[in-house]
Structure formats: structure tokens, C-alpha cells
Design a protein around this motif. Structure first.
Motif, PDB file in Angstrom:
ATOM      1  N   LEU A   5       0.857  -1.182   0.000  1.00  0.00           N
ATOM      2  CA  LEU A   5       0.000   0.000   0.000  1.00  0.00           C
ATOM      3  C   LEU A   5       0.894   1.233   0.000  1.00  0.00           C
ATOM      4  N   ILE A   6       0.797   2.025  -1.070  1.00  0.00           N
ATOM      5  CA  ILE A   6       1.553   3.274  -1.191  1.00  0.00           C
ATOM      6  C   ILE A   6       0.623   4.409  -0.795  1.00  0.00           C
ATOM      7  N   LYS A   7       1.008   5.170   0.231  1.00  0.00           N
ATOM      8  CA  LYS A   7       0.123   6.199   0.778  1.00  0.00           C
ATOM      9  C   LYS A   7       0.718   7.595   0.597  1.00  0.00           C
ATOM     10  N   ASN A   8      -0.213   8.564   0.468  1.00  0.00           N
ATOM     11  CA  ASN A   8       0.117   9.989   0.503  1.00  0.00           C
ATOM     12  C   ASN A   8       1.050  10.429  -0.625  1.00  0.00           C
ATOM     13  N   GLY A   9       0.882   9.833  -1.789  1.00  0.00           N
ATOM     14  CA  GLY A   9       1.706  10.220  -2.927  1.00  0.00           C
ATOM     15  C   GLY A   9       1.026  11.238  -3.815  1.00  0.00           C
ATOM     16  N   ARG A  10       1.818  11.975  -4.565  1.00  0.00           N
ATOM     17  CA  ARG A  10       1.298  12.810  -5.634  1.00  0.00           C
ATOM     18  C   ARG A  10       1.312  11.942  -6.882  1.00  0.00           C
ATOM     19  N   VAL A  11       0.152  11.515  -7.307  1.00  0.00           N
ATOM     20  CA  VAL A  11       0.030  10.508  -8.354  1.00  0.00           C
ATOM     21  C   VAL A  11       0.002  11.164  -9.735  1.00  0.00           C
ATOM     22  N   ILE A  12       0.925  10.747 -10.583  1.00  0.00           N
ATOM     23  CA  ILE A  12       0.915  11.124 -11.999  1.00  0.00           C
ATOM     24  C   ILE A  12       0.654   9.837 -12.759  1.00  0.00           C
ATOM     25  N   ASP A  13      -0.488   9.728 -13.413  1.00  0.00           N
ATOM     26  CA  ASP A  13      -0.924   8.421 -13.917  1.00  0.00           C
ATOM     27  C   ASP A  13      -0.335   8.019 -15.260  1.00  0.00           C
ATOM     28  N   GLY A  14       0.414   8.923 -15.945  1.00  0.00           N
ATOM     29  CA  GLY A  14       1.041   8.579 -17.209  1.00  0.00           C
ATOM     30  C   GLY A  14       0.270   9.008 -18.439  1.00  0.00           C
ATOM     31  N   MET A 451       7.585   9.051 -20.900  1.00  0.00           N
ATOM     32  CA  MET A 451       8.347   7.904 -20.404  1.00  0.00           C
ATOM     33  C   MET A 451       7.464   6.698 -20.099  1.00  0.00           C
ATOM     34  N   THR A 452       6.157   6.859 -20.166  1.00  0.00           N
ATOM     35  CA  THR A 452       5.254   5.789 -19.703  1.00  0.00           C
ATOM     36  C   THR A 452       4.086   5.551 -20.666  1.00  0.00           C
TER      37      THR A 452
END
Length: 534
Positions: A5-14, A451-452
């Protein structure tokens, strides 16, 4: 109970959309939930404290094919966030293999890597990589040069109708066995001996199987625009998407031409021809030193080339031609020796040919040719010749992806020798540190997409390249304020900084900046339809 579980991230979905705060849950190798907050627990909870969480980077133009057999940890790549290496580029793939070039490949494997040849078919090579295990995912193109060597060897000749169909059958078989397309290296003999019609025929077979055509074009200097037009023509006639490899303009007189070459790509797209490109963010290229020698002298392979270099009359003619050409490309000081095989020549690594000529009291051209003879054509070089303004121009363009044009290396063992191009260690971190954070050429979202999501689309992979529920959990976490490349031309074996975690197929390969030794990578084989995101 999730696996991770990765928490509290600034998510860039690609996808290129703006980042958002979120948690990501991983189970069974897949992303199972993206939300904020996720209240369930997990075997491993990682609080990333506002750092960037994005899809693992896809190196759309890699040369890691054999390196992954030497060291499956893929240290230099995974430590900069890469989770998928795309090999078989520039016409070079380790398979298929026939008697015509088997001995040369055996020699290369033994001398350069200490490996034995254990495959002949394209699928066999993929099977060996998967069986041995790798830390990153791997996909490959079939190389036109490999196919040509299988049928015609190193001869400068046009294939007969029978020869061409043999080559076509090899391309078809490679596609059935998992190749994502076909690549060419049209400046490298014997690939450079092929005419446009030969490439159209073979590319058409790959296109019919759902693949794409990646090309190191015939020219990236004086005839750059003509080369782009040929690549577009091949795509149009063969009915295949085109990926122009490591797009650039070499030589000061050609700086600025990338604006016109990019315009040609846009014009082609308007006509319905699917053309894109990739780029590495450096002003120097890297290849074999013998590439300074005109194509016609390579007819017959390395052994025949060395025989010609020892002939005084041929040498005189050749030296005059090479010297004239090199003066147009910036002189001898722009070429640095990056790798040699003989221990007595190791002192040359990191020095340019002008320095080497003075040290040996020889003309730089003579020094280069004698080194090629002594090292039996196993000398790698780095050559400066690109413009920083052109790099920014290409990078900003909507059709450009990021690819290293380098192989997976490590700061130890066989892969830690010589002074290779720093792109193998720093490409992705350099884009995010220098061109995003410092120079603001791209936004974070734009860079991550290049890159993704964009390379995943080019490959036709729907379940990677985007952070999306149900997709494979290939995830990179980095600190946007600290990420940077540390490798230099003179000290290249340095890992990137700022990569905190890398997850490959749901398992941690980089944990708090350190490699865990996990071999969770998969060999990917072409079997999915393309999706449209641009």
C-alpha cells in the motif's frame, strides 16, 4: 490485506493529466485500488510523503538484450526508475541466428560478455531471458541487420527474390514468437546495404502482424530530411507505424533542422501515416569507432575490413576521405574512445583522438585506424555533435518519447568496465532533474507521459504505462526535488539519485533507494491490440 500500500503520494498516472493526491494498493502483481484514502491495511505500507508516484518508466529504445544475460539486475536502468526495456533496436537483435553469422556472434558473446550461444530462434532467446530471471520487464523488436546476416551474411548485395522471401519468413516467425516489430540500423553495414524496397517488404510483414517499424535512419546530418522522408515512405508503403529512433541533427551546419524534420512527421500524420520519435537528452552519440569508415569498405565483415585497412593503397584513399568528412563534423577532438578490449590500450579510454594522436605522435586518423586493426574492430566511441537547443526542441514536441539508446550496466563486473555513454545511467533522471525541475522545458506530467503512457501506446500494451486499476503494478516513486543524473562522460558508472522505490509486477525491486535483488520482471510478447492516447 493488500501486498503493498503506497500512501500519501502525488500521483501522476502517465496519461498527461494533472497529478492528484492518492493511495495505491497492490495485490497479486496488479494495481487493485487507487483512492484517497485507502483505509485497509497491507503487508507493506509505504508512506511516500508527497513524493511523485507514477508508472514505471519504459525505455522505448534500449540495447540491453545481451546485458540482461550478463547481469539480470539491470542496475543502471532500474535505479533510474525503468521497469521495461525495449531491445532489438537499430537493426541489432541477438536472434534469429544462422550459420552465416553464428561464429561472429559466438566470438562477440565470449569476448565481450563471457557468454555462450544457446539459442538460434527469436523465441528461444526470449525463453532464455525469462528462464534466467530479470529485475525489469523486457520486450524486443527483430533486427533487420540480424535477418539480413542470416541470409546474405555481410555482403553488399541485393537479395534475390528467394533471399527476400527467406528474410520475410524470419521476420514473420519472429513476430509470431513475440517480437513487437522490426528495427533497422541504416548507417550500419550490412543493414545499410538494403534499399528502400527491401525494407518496405520486410516492414510490411511486421505491420501485418501488428508491429511497428523503428529506424535508425540512413542519415542524421546533412541528409536528415531526406532520411525522414524515406522513413515516412516506408511507413506509408508498408502500412506500418514508424518510430524514428534517437531523433537529432548531427553537425553544426545541421543544427536547427529538427524543426523541419518534426514538421515532416506532423505532415505525415495529417496524411494518416503514424509517425513518432524518441530521444536521449545528451549532445553526444555513441557507437563503434569503425562507423567513421565509409560503408563500402565494410563489405565482407570485420575481418575483410581489417585486411583493407592494412593495404597501403586502400589506407591512403580511405584516410583522405575520412579526414575530409571528420573536418566537416567538428574535427578529431569531438571523438572520445569509450571502450577497448586490450588491457594495454585501456589508457586511451576517456581521451579524444586529437589527444591520442599527439600522445602517439601520429595523425589522429592513423591512430584511429590502427586502433581498429589492433582491437579487431572492437572499439567504442563517444562523439559530440548535437545542439542543446535542438534537444529542447525535440523534447518539447508532442510526438517525442524518451529512450536511452543505452544498455543496462552496473558499477561492478563486466558491465562496469570502460567509459560508456552516461545515458545508460542517467537518461530518465536527467530529463526529470535538468529539463523539468531546473529548466522547465517540460512539466512533470508531460515528462512522465513521454516515459510511460506514450511508449506503452506505441508498443500496443494496454495494461502497463498507466496507473490504472487492473493494470500490472509497475510503479516508480521519486523525489522531484532531488532526482538527478550523476553519471558524466568521464565518470559514467554512477547511479541516478532521487529514485526511492521501484515496483515491478507487484514486487519491490528498489526499496528506499537500494536494489533488493528481486527478479520479478517478465518477458513481454506482442499479443495485444494498440490503443489510442494521442
Amino acid at each position: 490485506m493488500y501486498d503493498i500500500l503506497i500512501k500519501n503520494g502525488r500521483v501522476i498516472d502517465g496519461s498527461g493529466t494533472p497529478w492528484f493526491y492518492g493511495d495505491i494498493a497492490v495485490s497479486g502483481g496488479k494495481i487493485v485500488k487507487i483512492s484517497r484514502p485507502i483505509r485497509e491495511t497491507a503487508w507493506r505500507i509505504i508512506d511516500v510523503r508527497g513524493n511523485i508516484v507514477c508508472p514505471g518508466f519504459i525505455d522505448i529504445h534500449s540495447h540491453s538484450d545481451l546485458a540482461l544475460l550478463v547481469n539480470p539486475l539491470a542496475e543502471s536502468k532500474v535505479r533510474q526508475g525503468v521497469t521495461l526495456e525495449v531491445g532489438g533496436n537499430c537493426g541489432h537483435s541477438p536472434a534469429p541466428v544462422t550459420d552465416r553469422w553464428e561464429e561472429d556472434l559466438k566470438r562477440e558473446l565470449k569476448i565481450n560478455y563471457g557468454l555462450k550461444l544457446q539459442w538460434r530462434g527469436f523465441g528461444e532467446f526470449l525463453d532464455i531471458i525469462q528462464t534466467r530471471g530479470i529485475s525489469v520487464n523486457y520486450a524486443s523488436l527483430v533486427g533487420h541487420e540480424a535477418v539480413r546476416k542470416c541470409v546474405l551474411g555481410y555482403r553488399n548485395t541485393r537479395p534475390s527474390a528467394e533471399d527476400l522471401h527467406k528474410m520475410g519468413d524470419m521476420v514473420s516467425n519472429a513476430m509470431k514468437q513475440g517480437a513487437f516489430g522490426i528495427s533497422t540500423g541504416l548507417i550500419y553495414p550490412p543493414g545499410s546495404y538494403a534499399d528502400t524496397d527491401e525494407i518496405i517488404f520486410l516492414a510490411g510483414i511486421a505491420g501485418n502482424c501488428g508491429g511497428y517499424y523503428a529506424t535508425h535512419m540512413r542519415d542524421e546530418g546533412d541528409h536528415l530530411l531526406e532520411a525522414v522522408k524515406e522513413a515516412v515512405l516506408i511507413g506509408e508503403r508498408a502500412g506500418i507505424p514508424v518510430q524514428i529512433s534517437h531523433h537529432k541533427a548531427v553537425g553544426k551546419p545541421n543544427w536547427g533542422k529538427v524543426k523541419d524534420s518534426l514538421a515532416l512527421m506532423e505532415e505525415a500524420r495529417e496524411r494518416g501515416i503514424d509517425v513518432t520519435c524518441d530521444q536521449y537528452p545528451y549532445t553526444a552519440a555513441s557507437t563503434n569507432l569503425s562507423s567513421i569508415i565509409p560503408d563500402r569498405f565494410h563489405d565482407g565483415g570485420s575481418g575483410e575490413l581489417i585486411r583493407k585497412l592494412k593495404d597501403p593503397q586502400i589506407r591512403k584513399e580511405l584516410k583522405k576521405e575520412i579526414t575530409r568528412e571528420q573536418l566537416n563534423k567538428g574535427g578529431w577532438a569531438v571523438i572520445f574512445i569509450s571502450s577497448v578490449g586490450c588491457s594495454k590500450n585501456k589508457w586511451l579510454e576517456g581521451k579524444n583522438l586529437e589527444e591520442i594522436g599527439k600522445a602517439l605522435s601520429k595523425d589522429p586518423c592513423d591512430a584511429a585506424l590502427e586502433l581498429i586493426i589492433e582491437e579487431k574492430d572492437r572499439v567504442e566511441m563517444i562523439r559530440f555533435g548535437m545542439d542543446e537547443g535542438d534537444i529542447r526542441c525535440v523534447m518539447k514536441h508532442r510526438l517525442t518519447m524518451i529512450g536511452s539508446d543505452g544498455s543496462a550496466r552496473a558499477n561492478y563486473g563486466v558491465l562496469g568496465t570502460g567509459k560508456p555513454h552516461p545515458r545508460s545511467y542517467g537518461t530518465f533522471a536527467r530529463v526529470l532533474g535538468r529539463y523539468v525541475r531546473e529548466e522547465k522545458v517540460l512539466t512533470l506530467e508531460e515528462a512522465v507521459k513521454k516515459m510511460t503512457g506514450l511508449p506503452a501506446w506505441r508498443l500496443g500494451i494496454k495494461d502497463r504505462g498507466l496507473l490504472k486499476e487492473g493494470n500490472w503494478a509497475d510503479i516508480t516513486v521519486f523525489d522531484p526535488g532531488k532526482i538527478e543524473d550523476t553519471a558524466t562522460y568521464f565518470e559514467p558508472h554512477r547511479y541516478a539519485r532521487g529514485i526511492l522505490y521501484v515496483i515491478v509486477n507487484g514486487r519491490l525491486v528498489i526499496d528506499e533507494g537500494e536494489h533488493t535483488g528481486e527478479l520479478s520482471g517478465m518477458v513481454l510478447r506482442k499479443n495485444q491490440k494498440r490503443v489510442q492516447i494521442i
